[in-house]
Design a protein around this motif. Sequence first.
Motif, PDB file in Angstrom:
ATOM      1  N   HIS A 187       0.852  -1.199   0.000  1.00  0.00           N
ATOM      2  CA  HIS A 187       0.000   0.000   0.000  1.00  0.00           C
ATOM      3  C   HIS A 187       0.888   1.248   0.000  1.00  0.00           C
ATOM      4  O   HIS A 187       2.017   1.214   0.497  1.00  0.00           O
ATOM      5  CB  HIS A 187      -0.880  -0.045   1.249  1.00  0.00           C
ATOM      6  N   ILE A 188       0.383   2.367  -0.522  1.00  0.00           N
ATOM      7  CA  ILE A 188       1.230   3.561  -0.560  1.00  0.00           C
ATOM      8  C   ILE A 188       1.558   4.091   0.834  1.00  0.00           C
ATOM      9  O   ILE A 188       2.532   4.809   1.004  1.00  0.00           O
ATOM     10  CB  ILE A 188       0.639   4.689  -1.440  1.00  0.00           C
ATOM     11  N   GLY A 189       0.752   3.704   1.841  1.00  0.00           N
ATOM     12  CA  GLY A 189       1.138   4.033   3.217  1.00  0.00           C
ATOM     13  C   GLY A 189       2.439   3.337   3.577  1.00  0.00           C
ATOM     14  O   GLY A 189       3.318   3.923   4.221  1.00  0.00           O
ATOM     15  N   GLY A 190       2.573   2.083   3.148  1.00  0.00           N
ATOM     16  CA  GLY A 190       3.822   1.354   3.356  1.00  0.00           C
ATOM     17  C   GLY A 190       4.957   1.935   2.535  1.00  0.00           C
ATOM     18  O   GLY A 190       6.106   1.993   2.995  1.00  0.00           O
ATOM     19  N   VAL A 191       4.641   2.359   1.320  1.00  0.00           N
ATOM     20  CA  VAL A 191       5.666   2.986   0.476  1.00  0.00           C
ATOM     21  C   VAL A 191       6.203   4.247   1.145  1.00  0.00           C
ATOM     22  O   VAL A 191       7.412   4.498   1.154  1.00  0.00           O
ATOM     23  CB  VAL A 191       5.095   3.325  -0.919  1.00  0.00           C
ATOM     24  N   ARG A 192       5.295   5.042   1.729  1.00  0.00           N
ATOM     25  CA  ARG A 192       5.756   6.259   2.401  1.00  0.00           C
ATOM     26  C   ARG A 192       6.641   5.919   3.602  1.00  0.00           C
ATOM     27  O   ARG A 192       7.637   6.607   3.866  1.00  0.00           O
ATOM     28  CB  ARG A 192       4.580   7.131   2.851  1.00  0.00           C
ATOM     29  N   THR A 193       6.292   4.864   4.343  1.00  0.00           N
ATOM     30  CA  THR A 193       7.150   4.432   5.455  1.00  0.00           C
ATOM     31  C   THR A 193       8.538   4.069   4.937  1.00  0.00           C
ATOM     32  O   THR A 193       9.553   4.460   5.523  1.00  0.00           O
ATOM     33  CB  THR A 193       6.521   3.225   6.176  1.00  0.00           C
ATOM     34  N   ALA A 194       8.583   3.321   3.836  1.00  0.00           N
ATOM     35  CA  ALA A 194       9.871   2.968   3.228  1.00  0.00           C
ATOM     36  C   ALA A 194      10.630   4.230   2.815  1.00  0.00           C
ATOM     37  O   ALA A 194      11.837   4.353   3.053  1.00  0.00           O
ATOM     38  CB  ALA A 194       9.646   2.067   2.013  1.00  0.00           C
ATOM     39  N   LEU A 195       9.908   5.183   2.202  1.00  0.00           N
ATOM     40  CA  LEU A 195      10.542   6.411   1.737  1.00  0.00           C
ATOM     41  C   LEU A 195      11.148   7.201   2.895  1.00  0.00           C
ATOM     42  O   LEU A 195      12.298   7.659   2.814  1.00  0.00           O
ATOM     43  CB  LEU A 195       9.517   7.272   0.992  1.00  0.00           C
ATOM     44  N   PHE A 196      10.393   7.360   3.979  1.00  0.00           N
ATOM     45  CA  PHE A 196      10.914   8.136   5.116  1.00  0.00           C
ATOM     46  C   PHE A 196      12.121   7.442   5.746  1.00  0.00           C
ATOM     47  O   PHE A 196      13.070   8.099   6.178  1.00  0.00           O
ATOM     48  CB  PHE A 196       9.812   8.356   6.150  1.00  0.00           C
ATOM     49  N   ASN A 197      12.103   6.117   5.782  1.00  0.00           N
ATOM     50  CA  ASN A 197      13.277   5.379   6.252  1.00  0.00           C
ATOM     51  C   ASN A 197      14.468   5.622   5.332  1.00  0.00           C
ATOM     52  O   ASN A 197      15.585   5.877   5.784  1.00  0.00           O
ATOM     53  CB  ASN A 197      12.971   3.877   6.327  1.00  0.00           C
ATOM     54  N   TYR A 198      14.213   5.543   4.031  1.00  0.00           N
ATOM     55  CA  TYR A 198      15.273   5.733   3.044  1.00  0.00           C
ATOM     56  C   TYR A 198      15.869   7.140   3.138  1.00  0.00           C
ATOM     57  O   TYR A 198      17.091   7.323   3.166  1.00  0.00           O
ATOM     58  CB  TYR A 198      14.712   5.485   1.636  1.00  0.00           C
ATOM     59  N   LEU A 199      14.993   8.147   3.195  1.00  0.00           N
ATOM     60  CA  LEU A 199      15.464   9.539   3.250  1.00  0.00           C
ATOM     61  C   LEU A 199      16.270   9.794   4.514  1.00  0.00           C
ATOM     62  O   LEU A 199      17.311  10.455   4.482  1.00  0.00           O
ATOM     63  CB  LEU A 199      14.270  10.503   3.191  1.00  0.00           C
ATOM     64  N   PHE A 200      15.792   9.261   5.633  1.00  0.00           N
ATOM     65  CA  PHE A 200      16.499   9.450   6.909  1.00  0.00           C
ATOM     66  C   PHE A 200      17.880   8.805   6.851  1.00  0.00           C
ATOM     67  O   PHE A 200      18.872   9.397   7.274  1.00  0.00           O
ATOM     68  CB  PHE A 200      15.669   8.844   8.049  1.00  0.00           C
ATOM     69  N   ALA A 201      17.941   7.576   6.317  1.00  0.00           N
ATOM     70  CA  ALA A 201      19.229   6.881   6.229  1.00  0.00           C
ATOM     71  C   ALA A 201      20.208   7.648   5.350  1.00  0.00           C
ATOM     72  O   ALA A 201      21.371   7.866   5.736  1.00  0.00           O
ATOM     73  CB  ALA A 201      19.020   5.469   5.682  1.00  0.00           C
ATOM     74  N   LYS A 202      19.753   8.064   4.181  1.00  0.00           N
ATOM     75  CA  LYS A 202      20.669   8.727   3.241  1.00  0.00           C
ATOM     76  C   LYS A 202      21.077  10.120   3.733  1.00  0.00           C
ATOM     77  O   LYS A 202      22.197  10.564   3.496  1.00  0.00           O
ATOM     78  CB  LYS A 202      20.015   8.813   1.854  1.00  0.00           C
TER      79      LYS A 202
ATOM     80  N   LEU B 207      10.216  -0.899  -4.745  1.00  0.00           N
ATOM     81  CA  LEU B 207      11.309  -0.050  -4.256  1.00  0.00           C
ATOM     82  C   LEU B 207      12.289   0.263  -5.373  1.00  0.00           C
ATOM     83  O   LEU B 207      12.811   1.388  -5.476  1.00  0.00           O
ATOM     84  CB  LEU B 207      12.026  -0.724  -3.085  1.00  0.00           C
ATOM     85  N   ALA B 208      12.547  -0.731  -6.241  1.00  0.00           N
ATOM     86  CA  ALA B 208      13.464  -0.508  -7.363  1.00  0.00           C
ATOM     87  C   ALA B 208      12.903   0.540  -8.313  1.00  0.00           C
ATOM     88  O   ALA B 208      13.631   1.446  -8.762  1.00  0.00           O
ATOM     89  CB  ALA B 208      13.710  -1.824  -8.105  1.00  0.00           C
ATOM     90  N   TRP B 209      11.607   0.452  -8.627  1.00  0.00           N
ATOM     91  CA  TRP B 209      10.995   1.435  -9.526  1.00  0.00           C
ATOM     92  C   TRP B 209      11.067   2.845  -8.942  1.00  0.00           C
ATOM     93  O   TRP B 209      11.319   3.815  -9.648  1.00  0.00           O
ATOM     94  CB  TRP B 209       9.530   1.046  -9.802  1.00  0.00           C
ATOM     95  N   LEU B 210      10.882   2.955  -7.639  1.00  0.00           N
ATOM     96  CA  LEU B 210      10.883   4.261  -6.983  1.00  0.00           C
ATOM     97  C   LEU B 210      12.295   4.795  -6.721  1.00  0.00           C
ATOM     98  O   LEU B 210      12.448   5.923  -6.254  1.00  0.00           O
ATOM     99  CB  LEU B 210      10.100   4.176  -5.674  1.00  0.00           C
ATOM    100  N   GLY B 211      13.302   4.001  -7.025  1.00  0.00           N
ATOM    101  CA  GLY B 211      14.683   4.471  -6.871  1.00  0.00           C
ATOM    102  C   GLY B 211      15.198   4.409  -5.453  1.00  0.00           C
ATOM    103  O   GLY B 211      16.174   5.097  -5.121  1.00  0.00           O
ATOM    104  N   MET B 212      14.567   3.611  -4.593  1.00  0.00           N
ATOM    105  CA  MET B 212      15.054   3.452  -3.217  1.00  0.00           C
ATOM    106  C   MET B 212      15.994   2.251  -3.175  1.00  0.00           C
ATOM    107  O   MET B 212      15.567   1.109  -2.978  1.00  0.00           O
ATOM    108  CB  MET B 212      13.885   3.247  -2.246  1.00  0.00           C
ATOM    109  N   ALA B 213      17.259   2.499  -3.403  1.00  0.00           N
ATOM    110  CA  ALA B 213      18.244   1.420  -3.462  1.00  0.00           C
ATOM    111  C   ALA B 213      18.417   0.800  -2.075  1.00  0.00           C
ATOM    112  O   ALA B 213      18.677   1.509  -1.099  1.00  0.00           O
ATOM    113  CB  ALA B 213      19.572   1.944  -3.979  1.00  0.00           C
ATOM    114  N   VAL B 214      18.266  -0.512  -1.994  1.00  0.00           N
ATOM    115  CA  VAL B 214      18.395  -1.242  -0.738  1.00  0.00           C
ATOM    116  C   VAL B 214      19.862  -1.577  -0.498  1.00  0.00           C
ATOM    117  O   VAL B 214      20.536  -2.118  -1.371  1.00  0.00           O
ATOM    118  CB  VAL B 214      17.539  -2.531  -0.785  1.00  0.00           C
ATOM    119  N   ASP B 215      20.372  -1.238   0.688  1.00  0.00           N
ATOM    120  CA  ASP B 215      21.769  -1.534   1.023  1.00  0.00           C
ATOM    121  C   ASP B 215      21.965  -2.979   1.456  1.00  0.00           C
ATOM    122  O   ASP B 215      22.968  -3.603   1.132  1.00  0.00           O
ATOM    123  CB  ASP B 215      22.255  -0.585   2.131  1.00  0.00           C
TER     124      ASP B 215
END
Length: 507
Positions: free
Chosen positions: A19-34, A64-72
Motif C-alpha cells: 500500500h502507498i502508506g507502506g511505500v511512504r514508510t519505506a521512503l521516510f526510512n530511506y530519506l532518513f538513512a541517506k 522499491l526498485a521502480w521508486l529508486g530506493m536502493a536497498v543496502d
Amino acid sequence: MTARKVRVRFAPSPTGPLHIGGVRTALFNYLFAKKHGGDFILRIEDTDSTRFVEGAEEYVNDSLAWLGMAVDEGVKEGGEFGPYKQSERKDIYKKYADELIESGWAYYAFDTPAELDALRATAEAEKRNFAYDMHNRMQLKNSLSLSDDEVKQRMDAGEPWVIRFKMPENTDVQTNDMVRGSVTFNTNTLDDKVIFKSADQLPTYHLANIVDDHLMEISHVIRGEEWLPSVPLHIMLYKALKWEDTMPTFAHLPLILKPTGKGKLSKRDGDKGGFPVFPLNWQLEDGVAAGYKESGYFPEAVNNLLALLGWNPGTEQELFSIDELVESFSIERVNKSGARFDPDKAKWFNQQHLMRKDNEELSLLFNDELNERGVVADISFVEQIVAMVKERVNFVSELWEQSFFFFEAPSEYDPKVVKKRWKGDVPAFMGDLVTELEKVDNWVADDIKAVIAAQIEAKGLGFGLVMNAFRLALVGGGFGPDLMVIAEMLGKDETISRVKAAVENIG
C-alpha cells in the motif's frame, strides 16, 4: 564516544501488495538513512505463514526498485547481518524466548483458542473486555499457575503451548518519539502478549522484530502509528533482554487519510475515486488493482507526493527530486496528525515532474506509445510536438489526445465547432483558400499566416471565425497548439489535403 551509525529497516510482511502508506514508510526510512550517511535495510517479516501471499515479496522489491530506493542490505542484496527473511532466522528466536522464560520475564501458557474464545464471549456478555494479563493470569492455564510437574507433563505429552511476556504491574514506560515527543504508558493497561508459538516454532512479530533489530544493529525504528500501542511491550522486551543501552530510537508516522479526511486510505477509496493506492499493478482473481507506474505516474512524482503527505520542508518548495528530498528531509518536521490524500494533487505532481523533463526524454517515452499504435515518426518531429503540447497534459499517455492530428487526418469533425464556425461565407472562403495556399513557396508559419490574413482582409471576414474554421479542418475540433505551427509541421501537401477534405465532407 563514537556516534552510532544510522541503520534503518523497512520490514513489510508478504501478505499482499504494498500500500502507498507502506511505500511512504519505506521512503521516510530511506530519506532518513541517506540524509545521515546510513544504511537502508529491507527485511521480510514472514513469521505469519497463514497470511503469506505468493509474489508479494517480489512485488516489494520491484516497487522499491521502480521508486529508486536502493536497498543496502536485504534478501536479494545480502549483507553481513543476514538472513534478511524472518522464516530463515527461525533457529535464532527460540534462544531468546528461552532466556525470557529463565529470567522470569515470560511463561508458558496452555489455554486453547476455544477456551480463550469462551472467556471472551463471557466477558462480552457481561459488557466487559477480556485480556490475558496480570489481573487474571493466575486463574488461567500457564506455568505461573500450574505446578512444575504439571507443566512438564503437558509439554512431554506434546500439548500445544505459547510463550507469553509477563508484563510487570503498575510500571510507567516512557519513550521520546521523534515525531510525537514524550509518550508514557502504564503497564496496568497492557496484556501479556504471545511472543512465541509451539505450533510452528516461530516467534510472533513482537519478539522477532526486537531480536532482529538488535542483531542487525538498527539505530532508528521508523514505522506507522498503528505500532505505537506496541511500544511499551517492545521497550520492556529490550529491558528484559538487557539490550536497553542499544535500543533504537522510535518514530511513529501519521496515517494517510481518505480524500474526505475521515479514516485511513484504503483500496476501496482508490476503486471509488479512480486512483491507485499501490505502486505497481497487482493481479487479483477478478482483475487488476491499478498501480501508479502503470497509471502513467513518474516515480519521482510519487516520491514527491508521498514525502509531502505528513512531512513539511519548512519552506515554500513543493517540487523535489529524490536527491533534493534527501537533502531537505528532517524526521522532526513530520506531523503528528494524519495527512489527507488528494488525487488531484497527485496528478499535479506528475504534471510538474513531466514539465521538468527535457523534450528529448519525453519524446522517447511518447514514441513508445506511438509505436504501440502502429505510428512511425521521425524522433525529431516527435520532439517538436512534445515541446508544443506537454503543458496541456498530466501524463505521457495524454500526449496522443493532444497531438494525434499530427499523425492522422481528422476522420470526423466536432459538431459544436462546425455549428459555430463553419457557416455563412466560411465554406466558400475555405475552398478559395486552397488556391492561395498552393501559391506559398516558403512553407513556414509566418508566410502561411500572412497569406490567410491577406485573404481574410480581401473578403472582409472575421479573423477569429476563419482561423477557427482552418483549425477545424486541420485537427477536427477547436483545440491544439499554435495553428500556424501545426500547418508548417504538417507540410504544404497535407495541409491543403485536409482543407479540401473539410470543404467536401462538412455539411
